[in-house]
Write a protein that holds these residues in place. Sequence first.
Motif, PDB file in Angstrom:
ATOM      1  N   GLU A  71      60.674  25.134  19.408  1.00 48.64           N
ATOM      2  CA  GLU A  71      61.479  24.762  20.577  1.00 48.64           C
ATOM      3  C   GLU A  71      61.348  23.255  20.837  1.00 48.64           C
ATOM      4  O   GLU A  71      62.323  22.554  21.088  1.00 48.64           O
ATOM      5  CB  GLU A  71      60.989  25.561  21.789  1.00 48.64           C
ATOM      6  CG  GLU A  71      61.926  25.488  22.974  1.00 48.64           C
ATOM      7  CD  GLU A  71      61.477  26.391  24.122  1.00 48.64           C
ATOM      8  OE1 GLU A  71      60.324  26.856  24.118  1.00 48.64           O
ATOM      9  OE2 GLU A  71      62.293  26.601  25.013  1.00 48.64           O
TER      10      GLU A  71
ATOM     11  N   THR B  59      46.539  33.873  11.846  1.00 48.18           N
ATOM     12  CA  THR B  59      46.260  33.543  13.254  1.00 48.18           C
ATOM     13  C   THR B  59      46.755  32.139  13.601  1.00 48.18           C
ATOM     14  O   THR B  59      47.079  31.862  14.755  1.00 48.18           O
ATOM     15  CB  THR B  59      44.747  33.608  13.603  1.00 48.18           C
ATOM     16  OG1 THR B  59      44.064  32.562  12.916  1.00 48.18           O
ATOM     17  CG2 THR B  59      44.141  34.951  13.262  1.00 48.18           C
TER      18      THR B  59
ATOM     19  N   GLU C 196      57.065  29.646  17.832  1.00 51.10           N
ATOM     20  CA  GLU C 196      58.308  29.527  18.605  1.00 51.10           C
ATOM     21  C   GLU C 196      58.245  28.346  19.563  1.00 51.10           C
ATOM     22  O   GLU C 196      59.231  27.637  19.762  1.00 51.10           O
ATOM     23  CB  GLU C 196      58.564  30.810  19.418  1.00 51.10           C
ATOM     24  CG  GLU C 196      58.947  32.018  18.579  1.00 51.10           C
ATOM     25  CD  GLU C 196      57.736  32.794  18.063  1.00 51.10           C
ATOM     26  OE1 GLU C 196      56.594  32.273  18.150  1.00 51.10           O
ATOM     27  OE2 GLU C 196      57.923  33.913  17.577  1.00 51.10           O
ATOM     28  N   VAL C 197      57.063  28.144  20.173  1.00 51.38           N
ATOM     29  CA  VAL C 197      56.908  27.059  21.152  1.00 51.38           C
ATOM     30  C   VAL C 197      57.062  25.706  20.450  1.00 51.38           C
ATOM     31  O   VAL C 197      57.741  24.800  20.936  1.00 51.38           O
ATOM     32  CB  VAL C 197      55.526  27.171  21.849  1.00 51.38           C
ATOM     33  CG1 VAL C 197      55.330  26.053  22.853  1.00 51.38           C
ATOM     34  CG2 VAL C 197      55.375  28.534  22.509  1.00 51.38           C
TER      35      VAL C 197
ATOM     36  N   HIS D  64      35.135  34.687  17.577  1.00 51.63           N
ATOM     37  CA  HIS D  64      36.084  34.452  18.667  1.00 51.63           C
ATOM     38  C   HIS D  64      35.894  35.543  19.700  1.00 51.63           C
ATOM     39  O   HIS D  64      35.661  36.698  19.380  1.00 51.63           O
ATOM     40  CB  HIS D  64      37.521  34.493  18.138  1.00 51.63           C
ATOM     41  CG  HIS D  64      37.797  33.410  17.142  1.00 51.63           C
ATOM     42  ND1 HIS D  64      38.184  32.153  17.518  1.00 51.63           N
ATOM     43  CD2 HIS D  64      37.710  33.400  15.797  1.00 51.63           C
ATOM     44  CE1 HIS D  64      38.343  31.404  16.441  1.00 51.63           C
ATOM     45  NE2 HIS D  64      38.057  32.141  15.376  1.00 51.63           N
TER      46      HIS D  64
ATOM     47  N   ILE E  30      49.794  31.578  15.545  1.00 52.14           N
ATOM     48  CA  ILE E  30      49.761  31.913  16.977  1.00 52.14           C
ATOM     49  C   ILE E  30      48.845  30.952  17.741  1.00 52.14           C
ATOM     50  O   ILE E  30      49.213  30.450  18.802  1.00 52.14           O
ATOM     51  CB  ILE E  30      49.314  33.380  17.161  1.00 52.14           C
ATOM     52  CG1 ILE E  30      50.428  34.303  16.675  1.00 52.14           C
ATOM     53  CG2 ILE E  30      48.971  33.664  18.618  1.00 52.14           C
ATOM     54  CD1 ILE E  30      50.107  35.764  16.710  1.00 52.14           C
ATOM     55  N   GLY E  31      47.648  30.692  17.189  1.00 54.93           N
ATOM     56  CA  GLY E  31      46.688  29.801  17.854  1.00 54.93           C
ATOM     57  C   GLY E  31      47.254  28.387  18.004  1.00 54.93           C
ATOM     58  O   GLY E  31      48.108  27.967  17.245  1.00 54.93           O
ATOM     59  N   GLU E  32      46.777  27.680  19.035  1.00 59.12           N
ATOM     60  CA  GLU E  32      47.234  26.310  19.332  1.00 59.12           C
ATOM     61  C   GLU E  32      48.743  26.234  19.537  1.00 59.12           C
ATOM     62  O   GLU E  32      49.391  25.255  19.167  1.00 59.12           O
ATOM     63  CB  GLU E  32      46.788  25.324  18.250  1.00 59.12           C
ATOM     64  CG  GLU E  32      45.274  25.226  18.182  1.00 59.12           C
ATOM     65  CD  GLU E  32      44.759  23.817  17.974  1.00 59.12           C
ATOM     66  OE1 GLU E  32      45.548  22.872  18.117  1.00 59.12           O
ATOM     67  OE2 GLU E  32      43.575  23.686  17.683  1.00 59.12           O
ATOM     68  N   GLY E  33      49.277  27.289  20.112  1.00 60.51           N
ATOM     69  CA  GLY E  33      50.719  27.306  20.389  1.00 60.51           C
ATOM     70  C   GLY E  33      51.459  28.102  19.337  1.00 60.51           C
ATOM     71  O   GLY E  33      51.391  27.782  18.155  1.00 60.51           O
ATOM     72  N   ALA E  34      52.146  29.171  19.789  1.00 63.13           N
ATOM     73  CA  ALA E  34      52.896  30.011  18.847  1.00 63.13           C
ATOM     74  C   ALA E  34      54.005  29.182  18.184  1.00 63.13           C
ATOM     75  O   ALA E  34      54.482  28.201  18.752  1.00 63.13           O
ATOM     76  CB  ALA E  34      53.495  31.202  19.594  1.00 63.13           C
TER      77      ALA E  34
END
Length: 196
Positions: free
Chosen positions: A174, A161, A170-171, A10, A164-168
């Motif tokens: 929500e 990871t 929390e997102v 990465h 977090i990857g492909e949208g955390a």
Amino acid sequence: MGFDDAPYGHCDLIFDNVRVPVTNRLGNEGEGFALVQTTLGVGRIQLGMGCVGAAERALQEMCSWVETRVIGGRPLVERGVVTDAIARSRIEIDQARAFLVYTANLVQTQGIKAARSEVSQAKVLAPEMAVRVIDRAMQFHGGAGFSYDTPLAEMWAHQRTVRIGEGADEVHRELVGKFELTRQRAFRAASKPAAQ
Ligand SMILES: Cc1cc2nc3c(=O)[nH]c(=O)nc-3n(C[C@H](O)[C@H](O)[C@H](O)COP(=O)(O)OP(=O)(O)OC[C@H]3O[C@@H](n4cnc5c(N)ncnc54)[C@H](O)[C@@H]3O)c2cc1C
């Protein structure tokens, strides 16, 4: 965290004053984000499958380790806390796998739009489960769990990871919360008694 997936790995990409000919554009102007999003739904289910695979491997490592590691004259497996951790891991892996199959079936039969909440739920649920199971396996390995002698440390780093990857997380939570509120409002409106 020291595991860079060599030789591909990465990296950071810096786009400095980049111009792309219009003829190279995919789709219509202004629709790039939507285009990218269409690939993510299935990708998130695939990520979840990876989480289940990693957790299965961690459980294998844990089960074989505790059978052979003797502490205080007794194999580790004889401690109730160990069988409890194994049971919790099996339950959590099977829950995640069943939910992923359910979500994949929903996408296949009703399309990605109908499954937006479930895809986000899977994206949150699967790596949380994998990190928890791998963490337990590391715990029973003691110091060895942090070494390169087992795949656990590397698997933990990779699975962490995914939160977090492909949208955390929390997102995605929500989004799930918003879908749920909309669903509940529609349910209340439909079950309201008609005015006399
Ligand atoms: C190993 C790895 C591989 C990756 N591979 C790819 C790849 O192949 N392709 C690609 O496009 N990207 C890739 N990414 C990037 C990844 O998609 C982003 O890191 C991720 O979307 C988070 O964006 P960010 O790092 O800018 O964090 P930010 O957006 O700055 O978020 C930081 C933190 O803020 C919080 N947060 C963010 N938004 C909200 C919100 N709405 N509500 C509440 N809290 C919030 C969360 O805790 C989040 O972790 C990769 C990342 C990693 C770590």
